[in-house]
Write an enzyme that holds these catalytic residues in place. Structure first.
Site, PDB file in Angstrom:
ATOM      1  N   GLN A  99     -34.287 -63.768   1.446  1.00  0.00           N
ATOM      2  CA  GLN A  99     -33.229 -63.148   0.645  1.00  0.00           C
ATOM      3  C   GLN A  99     -32.458 -62.154   1.517  1.00  0.00           C
ATOM      4  O   GLN A  99     -33.027 -61.183   2.033  1.00  0.00           O
ATOM      5  CB  GLN A  99     -33.803 -62.426  -0.574  1.00  0.00           C
ATOM      6  CG  GLN A  99     -32.685 -62.051  -1.554  1.00  0.00           C
ATOM      7  CD  GLN A  99     -33.140 -61.208  -2.729  1.00  0.00           C
ATOM      8  OE1 GLN A  99     -33.837 -60.213  -2.547  1.00  0.00           O
ATOM      9  NE2 GLN A  99     -32.729 -61.580  -3.937  1.00  0.00           N
ATOM     10  N   TYR A 180     -26.156 -54.528  -5.938  1.00  0.00           N
ATOM     11  CA  TYR A 180     -25.966 -54.338  -4.496  1.00  0.00           C
ATOM     12  C   TYR A 180     -24.562 -54.803  -4.096  1.00  0.00           C
ATOM     13  O   TYR A 180     -23.742 -55.122  -4.958  1.00  0.00           O
ATOM     14  CB  TYR A 180     -27.105 -55.011  -3.728  1.00  0.00           C
ATOM     15  CG  TYR A 180     -28.435 -54.370  -4.086  1.00  0.00           C
ATOM     16  CD1 TYR A 180     -28.659 -53.014  -3.839  1.00  0.00           C
ATOM     17  CD2 TYR A 180     -29.434 -55.083  -4.733  1.00  0.00           C
ATOM     18  CE1 TYR A 180     -29.851 -52.392  -4.208  1.00  0.00           C
ATOM     19  CE2 TYR A 180     -30.632 -54.470  -5.106  1.00  0.00           C
ATOM     20  CZ  TYR A 180     -30.832 -53.128  -4.835  1.00  0.00           C
ATOM     21  OH  TYR A 180     -32.001 -52.510  -5.215  1.00  0.00           O
ATOM     22  N   ARG A 227     -28.573 -65.373  -5.835  1.00  0.00           N
ATOM     23  CA  ARG A 227     -29.160 -64.705  -7.005  1.00  0.00           C
ATOM     24  C   ARG A 227     -28.133 -63.781  -7.656  1.00  0.00           C
ATOM     25  O   ARG A 227     -27.459 -63.014  -6.961  1.00  0.00           O
ATOM     26  CB  ARG A 227     -30.378 -63.875  -6.594  1.00  0.00           C
ATOM     27  CG  ARG A 227     -31.144 -63.346  -7.802  1.00  0.00           C
ATOM     28  CD  ARG A 227     -32.396 -62.584  -7.426  1.00  0.00           C
ATOM     29  NE  ARG A 227     -33.468 -62.917  -8.357  1.00  0.00           N
ATOM     30  CZ  ARG A 227     -34.406 -62.076  -8.774  1.00  0.00           C
ATOM     31  NH1 ARG A 227     -34.447 -60.846  -8.321  1.00  0.00           N
ATOM     32  NH2 ARG A 227     -35.328 -62.458  -9.629  1.00  0.00           N
ATOM     33  N   GLY A 319     -42.199 -62.067 -10.708  1.00  0.00           N
ATOM     34  CA  GLY A 319     -42.226 -60.927  -9.797  1.00  0.00           C
ATOM     35  C   GLY A 319     -43.540 -60.181  -9.878  1.00  0.00           C
ATOM     36  O   GLY A 319     -44.471 -60.399  -9.094  1.00  0.00           O
ATOM     37  N   ARG A 320     -43.643 -59.308 -10.882  1.00  0.00           N
ATOM     38  CA  ARG A 320     -44.789 -58.385 -10.940  1.00  0.00           C
ATOM     39  C   ARG A 320     -46.130 -59.103 -11.005  1.00  0.00           C
ATOM     40  O   ARG A 320     -47.095 -58.657 -10.378  1.00  0.00           O
ATOM     41  CB  ARG A 320     -44.587 -57.429 -12.110  1.00  0.00           C
ATOM     42  CG  ARG A 320     -43.435 -56.474 -11.837  1.00  0.00           C
ATOM     43  CD  ARG A 320     -42.955 -55.768 -13.074  1.00  0.00           C
ATOM     44  NE  ARG A 320     -42.321 -56.707 -13.998  1.00  0.00           N
ATOM     45  CZ  ARG A 320     -41.850 -56.377 -15.189  1.00  0.00           C
ATOM     46  NH1 ARG A 320     -41.954 -55.139 -15.603  1.00  0.00           N
ATOM     47  NH2 ARG A 320     -41.284 -57.293 -15.963  1.00  0.00           N
TER      48      ARG A 320
HETATM   49  C1  FNR Z   1     -38.120 -56.387  -7.659  1.00  0.00           C
HETATM   50  N1  FNR Z   1     -37.027 -57.245  -7.855  1.00  0.00           N
HETATM   51  C2  FNR Z   1     -36.261 -57.620  -6.774  1.00  0.00           C
HETATM   52  N2  FNR Z   1     -35.198 -58.473  -6.935  1.00  0.00           N
HETATM   53  C3  FNR Z   1     -34.510 -58.925  -5.880  1.00  0.00           C
HETATM   54  O1  FNR Z   1     -33.586 -59.722  -6.058  1.00  0.00           O
HETATM   55  N3  FNR Z   1     -34.845 -58.526  -4.618  1.00  0.00           N
HETATM   56  C4  FNR Z   1     -35.853 -57.660  -4.364  1.00  0.00           C
HETATM   57  O2  FNR Z   1     -36.147 -57.334  -3.200  1.00  0.00           O
HETATM   58  C5  FNR Z   1     -36.570 -57.153  -5.479  1.00  0.00           C
HETATM   59  N4  FNR Z   1     -37.578 -56.247  -5.319  1.00  0.00           N
HETATM   60  C6  FNR Z   1     -38.380 -55.888  -6.368  1.00  0.00           C
HETATM   61  C7  FNR Z   1     -39.497 -55.068  -6.146  1.00  0.00           C
HETATM   62  C8  FNR Z   1     -40.358 -54.759  -7.189  1.00  0.00           C
HETATM   63  C9  FNR Z   1     -41.557 -53.914  -6.914  1.00  0.00           C
HETATM   64  C10 FNR Z   1     -40.086 -55.267  -8.487  1.00  0.00           C
HETATM   65  C11 FNR Z   1     -41.029 -54.981  -9.640  1.00  0.00           C
HETATM   66  C12 FNR Z   1     -38.978 -56.043  -8.717  1.00  0.00           C
HETATM   67  C13 FNR Z   1     -36.839 -57.914  -9.154  1.00  0.00           C
HETATM   68  C14 FNR Z   1     -37.775 -59.128  -9.246  1.00  0.00           C
HETATM   69  O3  FNR Z   1     -37.388 -60.139  -8.321  1.00  0.00           O
HETATM   70  C15 FNR Z   1     -37.789 -59.737 -10.660  1.00  0.00           C
HETATM   71  O4  FNR Z   1     -36.517 -60.183 -11.006  1.00  0.00           O
HETATM   72  C16 FNR Z   1     -38.273 -58.721 -11.683  1.00  0.00           C
HETATM   73  O5  FNR Z   1     -39.491 -58.128 -11.266  1.00  0.00           O
HETATM   74  C17 FNR Z   1     -38.479 -59.351 -13.049  1.00  0.00           C
HETATM   75  O6  FNR Z   1     -39.451 -60.370 -13.003  1.00  0.00           O
HETATM   76  P1  FNR Z   1     -40.950 -60.115 -13.534  1.00  0.00           P
HETATM   77  O7  FNR Z   1     -41.554 -59.043 -12.692  1.00  0.00           O
HETATM   78  O8  FNR Z   1     -40.833 -59.683 -14.964  1.00  0.00           O
HETATM   79  O9  FNR Z   1     -41.629 -61.442 -13.360  1.00  0.00           O
END
Ligand code: FNR
Length: 364
Positions: A99, A180, A227, A319-320
């Site tokens: 990414q 961003y 994205r 993600g999480r």
């Molecule tokens: C993220 N998210 C995120 N999105 C992205 O496009 N680039 C990134 O580097 C990050 N970094 C990031 C770090 C952390 C610690 C979190 C919790 C989230 C967003 C992530 O990709 C995702 O869209 C969200 O976490 C929602 O999905 P979940 O966690 O509900 O499955």
């Protein structure tokens, strides 16, 4: 049979299942903003046969930093560390795209070369904090890019895409989400320009489309993804007509024939408010984008399966849960309980909360 565990294609990426690892910033680079052994270990643990990993957001320029400790791709010296990561993922039968990231105004002068103001389409400050080496600091007032400076920023994405190729990735994803730089150009709350990059959506989308085109020149359209987060408000984002704005973006990306469109769904976290004109989800964009769609945001195995059944998305990124469950695809497939995540170890630190989450036991 579960649709999550059927093969799918995203352009030239041939995938064995539809449980995608979402991009996750974890801030554990080595000096020189390089990916080291710890980062390699983390991605190795999260590799699955036929699975797609999207790397953490990776800055293409020093000016693109808003988070100290993110591993970069703005120098050739950063290629080698990433090469070890991609070799490990490929060794486990996985696919990994990088990414590409530029935070624009979501930065602080302490993170900028020479302590200068961060760049943005317009000089409008965001609310929130950048992660400086000395801890969180409120975002600085940005300066508006001069139109003559824009080609050089686009070239930074091109160079980042080329270095990602040299590092053995399978493709790149443009980070056009979460407020961003490309998103700052897209949405009219942050773009007040009056030149060819501002005003009507045809102009506001120009920057995102030009960096996507640059990635395509390096990789071919079938290995470039984008994205977007049409309903996100993180980074003080707003748009007066999100359905039109993002519908237009999806149409243009469809015409470019990219490998996939990755959509953050409008339903997670306190920062994700649904805009007055209604949420813009994969369902809406499906009308405009005919290639593979990856949806993300607040899914569990059951809701992911339900979305795939509707046909509004082809895969779901987690993600999480991927942070705390390195073997997430296997756990979902076997319907095993998920380990809860610890937010305090999301950003920065060492192995704790990063590479020490257990896999399920084979006897579970
Ligand atoms: C993220 N998210 C995120 N999105 C992205 O496009 N680039 C990134 O580097 C990050 N970094 C990031 C770090 C952390 C610690 C979190 C919790 C989230 C967003 C992530 O990709 C995702 O869209 C969200 O976490 C929602 O999905 P979940 O966690 O509900 O499955």
């Amino acid at each position: 049979m579960s649709k999550l565990f059927t093969p799918f294609e995203a352009g030239a990426l041939l995938l064995g299942h539809r449980v995608v690892m979402a991009p996750l910033t974890r801030l554990r680079s080595e000096p020189g903003n390089k990916a080291g052994a710890l980062i390699r270990e983390y991605y190795t643990q999260r590799t699955s046969q036929g699975g797609l990993i999207i790397s953490e957001a990776t800055p293409v320029a020093r000016e693109g930093y808003g988070y100290a400790g993110a591993p970069g791709i703005y120098e050739d010296a950063q290629i080698e560390g990433w090469r070890a990561v991609t070799d490990a993922v490929h060794g486990g039968g996985g696919t990994i795209v990088m990414q590409l990231w530029h935070v624009g105004r979501q930065s602080h002068t302490d993170l900028q070369p020479g302590g200068k103001a961060p760049i943005a389409p317009s000089a409008i400050q965001a609310e929130g904090d950048a992660y400086t080496p000395d801890g969180p600091r409120p975002f600085s007032m940005p300066r508006a890019l001069d139109i003559h400076e824009i080609p050089a920023v686009i070239d930074q994405f091109r160079q980042g895409a080329a270095r990602a190729k040299a590092a053995g990735f399978d493709g790149v994803e443009i980070h056009g989400a979460n407020g961003y730089l490309p998103d700052q150009f897209l949405q009219d709350g942050t773009n007040h320009r009056t030149d060819a990059y501002g005003g009507p959506i045809e102009n506001r989308a120009r920057f995102l489309l030009e960096i996507t085109q640059a990635a395509i020149e390096v990789w071919g359209k079938e290995r470039a993804g984008v994205r977007i987060s049409p309903s996100g408000t993180y980074g003080s984002m707003s748009d007066s007509a999100p359905q039109e704005t993002f519908g237009y973006v999806a149409k243009k990306l469809n015409a470019l024939g990219i490998a996939y469109l990755h959509v953050v769904e409008p339903r997670i976290m306190g920062t994700e408010l649904i805009s007055e004109s209604g949420p813009v989800a994969a369902k809406h964009l499906r009308q405009h984008f005919l290639g593979a769609i990856i949806a993300a945001g607040g899914f569990n195995g059951k809701s992911a399966e339900a979305l795939l059944e509707t046909g509004d998305a082809d895969a779901v990124a987690f993600g999480r849960y991927f942070i705390s469950n390195p073997d997430l695809p296997e756990r979902l497939r076997r319907n095993l309980p998920l380990t809860p995540y610890d937010r305090t170890t999301f950003y920065g630190g060492g192995a704790h909360g990063y590479t020490d989450y257990p896999r399920a036991k084979t006897s579970d």
